[in-house]
Scaffold this motif. Structure first.
Motif, PDB file in Angstrom:
ATOM      1  N   CYS A  14     -22.266 -28.977   2.920  1.00 34.99           N
ATOM      2  CA  CYS A  14     -21.551 -29.598   4.029  1.00 34.99           C
ATOM      3  C   CYS A  14     -22.221 -30.906   4.413  1.00 34.99           C
ATOM      4  O   CYS A  14     -23.452 -30.985   4.501  1.00 34.99           O
ATOM      5  CB  CYS A  14     -21.522 -28.685   5.248  1.00 34.99           C
ATOM      6  N   TYR A  15     -21.394 -31.936   4.630  1.00 32.35           N
ATOM      7  CA  TYR A  15     -21.845 -33.149   5.299  1.00 32.35           C
ATOM      8  C   TYR A  15     -21.471 -32.996   6.767  1.00 32.35           C
ATOM      9  O   TYR A  15     -20.287 -32.920   7.100  1.00 32.35           O
ATOM     10  CB  TYR A  15     -21.162 -34.383   4.710  1.00 32.35           C
ATOM     11  N   ASP A  16     -22.474 -32.955   7.625  1.00 35.64           N
ATOM     12  CA  ASP A  16     -22.225 -32.640   9.028  1.00 35.64           C
ATOM     13  C   ASP A  16     -21.474 -31.304   9.090  1.00 35.64           C
ATOM     14  O   ASP A  16     -21.985 -30.295   8.629  1.00 35.64           O
ATOM     15  CB  ASP A  16     -21.459 -33.764   9.716  1.00 35.64           C
ATOM     16  N   ARG A  17     -20.254 -31.298   9.598  1.00 36.74           N
ATOM     17  CA  ARG A  17     -19.505 -30.047   9.676  1.00 36.74           C
ATOM     18  C   ARG A  17     -18.385 -29.963   8.641  1.00 36.74           C
ATOM     19  O   ARG A  17     -17.594 -29.014   8.647  1.00 36.74           O
ATOM     20  CB  ARG A  17     -18.909 -29.885  11.075  1.00 36.74           C
ATOM     21  N   THR A  18     -18.333 -30.944   7.746  1.00 37.19           N
ATOM     22  CA  THR A  18     -17.278 -30.968   6.725  1.00 37.19           C
ATOM     23  C   THR A  18     -17.787 -30.325   5.442  1.00 37.19           C
ATOM     24  O   THR A  18     -18.801 -30.752   4.880  1.00 37.19           O
ATOM     25  CB  THR A  18     -16.843 -32.412   6.428  1.00 37.19           C
TER      26      THR A  18
END
Length: 258
Positions: A14-18
């Protein structure tokens, strides 16, 4: 059974919450060249960076030569040669100096290092440019230096992200022949590219990632047979639902004609 060198087990990133990668699982084996395909943003470069230890998985498990990541990332880096899609070089260094720096960081013995630099630069046609600063190198010359730096320490695993970018035809042929020879010597090679005909010619297996999911894993021939397509490009279009590209081309042509 072939020796497993790299293994992903239900890897999530995940990048941040994505969530970028969705429970990816695959294995790379000794002596094979594996093509990594996918549309822009599919997760190809992320997958490669996870193997290098640059990125850390959010969930799941990654092992390289039996070493777990990220716990053994420093040891794993010693086993890997990595050619990124874009790289920042130390432009104030000469080609010779940059390769010496890379080789010494990997603890290559000095005599061996100098012999390898000499032989690689000669093969790549860069002998006369070895004392020129990197900011004077063309894109193709810089790409050759990146490939040379990735090979100097004789890594067991070679990760290539668009390695032919900027190379002329003769240099590209040389690199393709070199990769085949490295695989025959037992190296494991992961080759990410948008040039599908090259992937079809040189890779033993193909992985296709689409929207963060692994949607295909097999030889080019088996993928063509299972999808009833005649080329790897057609397989890619079929599986990633990009056949509509032709309609877009027609629209552009009509706009240019009007």
């Amino acid at each position: 059974m072939p020796e497993t060198v790299v293994e992903f087990q239900q890897v999530v990133f995940c990048y941040d919450r994505t969530e970028v990668l969705h429970e990816i699982s695959f294995a790379l084996h000794k002596g094979e060249i594996v093509g990594l395909l996918g549309p822009n943003g599919a997760g190809k470069s992320t997958t490669i960076k996870l193997i290098t230890g640059i990125l850390v998985p959010t969930a799941g498990a990654i092992t390289v030569a039996g070493l777990p990541l990220p716990e053994r990332a420093i040891d794993v880096k010693q086993l890997i040669g990595y050619v990124p899609e874009t790289a920042v070089l130390f432009d104030s260094l000469t080609g010779q100096e940059f390769l010496e720096l890379c080789g010494r960081l990997h603890n290559v013995p000095e005599d061996t290092l100098q012999d390898r630099i000499r032989d690689i630069l000669e093969t790549f046609g860069l002998t006369s440019d070895r004392v020129a600063r990197l900011d004077a190198y063309s894109k193709g010359m810089r790409q050759k230096i990146l490939i040379a730096a990735a090979l100097l320490h004789n890594p067991d695993i070679i990760l290539l992200d668009e390695p032919l970018s900027g190379l002329d035809v003769n240099a590209a042929i040389l690199i393709k022949d070199l990769l085949a020879a490295l695989a025959a010597d037992g190296k494991t090679i992961l080759y990410s590219s948008h040039v599908l005909d090259v992937v079809e010619r040189i890779c033993n297996r193909v992985l296709i990632i689409h929207k963060g999911a692994l949607i295909a894993d097999g030889s080019a021939e088996s993928l063509k047979a299972s999808t009833h397509e005649s080329t790897l490009e057609d397989v890619f279009r079929n599986l990633t639902h990009s056949a509509g590209v032709d309609t877009g081309v027609d629209r552009i042509i009509e706009a240019l004609r009007s």
